[in-house]
Design a protein around this motif. Structure first.
Motif, PDB file in Angstrom:
ATOM      1  N   GLN A 253      -6.712  -5.637  -1.849  1.00  0.00           N
ATOM      2  CA  GLN A 253      -5.262  -5.663  -1.627  1.00  0.00           C
ATOM      3  C   GLN A 253      -4.922  -6.861  -0.750  1.00  0.00           C
TER       4      GLN A 253
ATOM      5  N   LYS B 128       0.117  -6.054   1.094  1.00  0.00           N
ATOM      6  CA  LYS B 128       0.108  -4.590   1.161  1.00  0.00           C
ATOM      7  C   LYS B 128       1.484  -3.936   1.275  1.00  0.00           C
ATOM      8  N   GLY B 129       2.447  -4.440   0.494  1.00  0.00           N
ATOM      9  CA  GLY B 129       3.759  -3.787   0.491  1.00  0.00           C
ATOM     10  C   GLY B 129       4.709  -4.370   1.513  1.00  0.00           C
TER      11      GLY B 129
ATOM     12  N   GLY C 193      -2.901 -13.510   3.132  1.00  0.00           N
ATOM     13  CA  GLY C 193      -2.013 -13.193   2.011  1.00  0.00           C
ATOM     14  C   GLY C 193      -0.792 -14.093   1.870  1.00  0.00           C
TER      15      GLY C 193
ATOM     16  N   THR D 240       1.546 -14.331  -1.539  1.00  0.00           N
ATOM     17  CA  THR D 240       2.969 -13.973  -1.454  1.00  0.00           C
ATOM     18  C   THR D 240       3.831 -15.063  -2.082  1.00  0.00           C
TER      19      THR D 240
ATOM     20  N   HIS E  42      -3.845  -9.662   7.529  1.00  0.00           N
ATOM     21  CA  HIS E  42      -4.434  -8.665   6.623  1.00  0.00           C
ATOM     22  C   HIS E  42      -3.451  -8.113   5.604  1.00  0.00           C
ATOM     23  N   GLY E  43      -2.642  -8.978   5.000  1.00  0.00           N
ATOM     24  CA  GLY E  43      -1.752  -8.525   3.930  1.00  0.00           C
ATOM     25  C   GLY E  43      -0.490  -7.828   4.392  1.00  0.00           C
ATOM     26  N   ASN E  44      -0.275  -7.789   5.701  1.00  0.00           N
ATOM     27  CA  ASN E  44       0.945  -7.197   6.246  1.00  0.00           C
ATOM     28  C   ASN E  44       1.734  -8.238   7.043  1.00  0.00           C
TER      29      ASN E  44
ATOM     30  N   VAL F 271       3.379  -5.671  -3.461  1.00  0.00           N
ATOM     31  CA  VAL F 271       1.944  -5.424  -3.341  1.00  0.00           C
ATOM     32  C   VAL F 271       1.219  -6.327  -4.327  1.00  0.00           C
ATOM     33  N   LYS F 272       0.105  -6.920  -3.884  1.00  0.00           N
ATOM     34  CA  LYS F 272      -0.787  -7.591  -4.818  1.00  0.00           C
ATOM     35  C   LYS F 272      -2.194  -7.052  -4.654  1.00  0.00           C
ATOM     36  N   GLU F 273      -2.667  -6.461  -5.734  1.00  0.00           N
ATOM     37  CA  GLU F 273      -4.052  -6.012  -5.755  1.00  0.00           C
ATOM     38  C   GLU F 273      -4.784  -6.833  -6.802  1.00  0.00           C
TER      39      GLU F 273
ATOM     40  N   LYS G 121       8.836  -4.230  -0.814  1.00  0.00           N
ATOM     41  CA  LYS G 121       7.560  -3.500  -0.936  1.00  0.00           C
ATOM     42  C   LYS G 121       6.609  -4.173  -1.921  1.00  0.00           C
TER      43      LYS G 121
END
Ligand code: ADP
Ligand code: ADP
Length: 226
Positions: free
Chosen positions: A18, A21-22, A42, A46, A210-212, A10-12, A8
């Motif tokens: 974001q 996103k987990g 992302g 990561t 998109h971060g996923n 996350v980087k904001e 999980k």
């Protein structure tokens, strides 16, 4: 040699973006995993969190059975290869490869053994006395990989290592990287925006968007859109 587990994460960034996103990801011993996806999805964030170059906002990163969230980059059992090679211009190839080991207080004989072994794997034994400016792009990339190999880390991290090379050399170095992995078998996490590179190199491809994480699987099972 090590497993890597992302739990999980996350980087904001400041300003509320974001970037990651987990995401959850379990990477096996010896596995070659490629993170691929469009610019800004992302991938690099990561990788940099795994390296410790970017603080994580929440979640856990486990390398070889230890949670490394609070461990500084230098004390993580990883070695990273960058797109810009990041070689020290005033040092010879030998010293570039030896430097990380000298900092870590390895003795001279062991340093020599490791540098010569890496040079053999990469076929750069004849370049050890040169400075980076006297090397071709492909040779510089080999030295950058040599620097990672001598460390004998649990995990290799590659951030778009071939992006600065021309098309022909990219294909050649792709083969080289695959060969190195088959020789040293180090767990590898590799970032690229190039789908062909991902398909050629990966045991498992992780498609980000998109971060996923959008898809995960061996290359032959991905990108089938009947
Ligand atoms: P990729 O490697 O897939 O191209 P990145 O991880 O570099 O993507 O970037 C993911 C997102 O985070 C992008 O929207 C990018 O603009 C943003 N981002 C990256 N670095 C920073 C930073 N230092 N500060 C703010 N936003 C950033
Ligand atoms: P050494 O093996 O000599 O200790 P590293 O390769 O670990 O050196 O590099 C030290 C640190 O410098 C890295 O952890 C990273 O923070 C930073 N660094 C080196 N090269 C780059 C680069 N090209 N881009 C961003 N950061 C870098």
């Amino acid at each position: 040699m090590a497993q890597v587990h992302l739990r999980k994460i996350v980087k904001e960034y400041e300003g509320g973006v974001q970037a990651v996103k987990g995401i959850d990801l379990d990477i096996a011993d010896h596995e070659f995993v490629v993170l691929v996806g469009p610019s800004g999805c992302g991938k690099s964030t990561t990788l940099r969190m795994i390296a410790g170059l970017e603080e994580i906002s929440s979640g856990e990163i486990d390398i070889g059975g230890s949670i490394v969230n609070d461990v500084p980059p230098r004390d993580r059992d990883i070695a990273m290869v960058f797109q810009n090679y990041a070689l020290y211009p005033h040092m010879t190839v030998y010293d570039n490869m030896a430097f990380g080991l000298m900092l870590r207080k390895f003795d001279k004989t062991e340093i020599k053994r490791r540098v010569e072994n890496a040079a053999k794997i990469l076929d750069i034994g004849m370049l050890l006395d040169r400075k980076p400016k006297a090397l071709s792009g492909g040779q510089r990339q080999r030295v950058a990989m040599g620097r990672a190999i001598v460390r004998d880390p649990a995990v290799f991290l590659f951030d778009e290592p071939l992006s600065n090379l021309d098309a022909k050399l990219r294909v050649q170095m792709r083969t080289e990287i695959k060969k190195v992995h088959q020789t040293v078998k180090t767990t590898t996490i590799y970032v690229t925006h190039d789908q062909i590179e991902a398909m050629t190199l990966a045991d498992r491809v992780v498609v980000m968007n998109h971060g996923n994480i959008e898809q995960v699987g061996p290359p032959q099972e991905l990108y089938h859109h009947p």
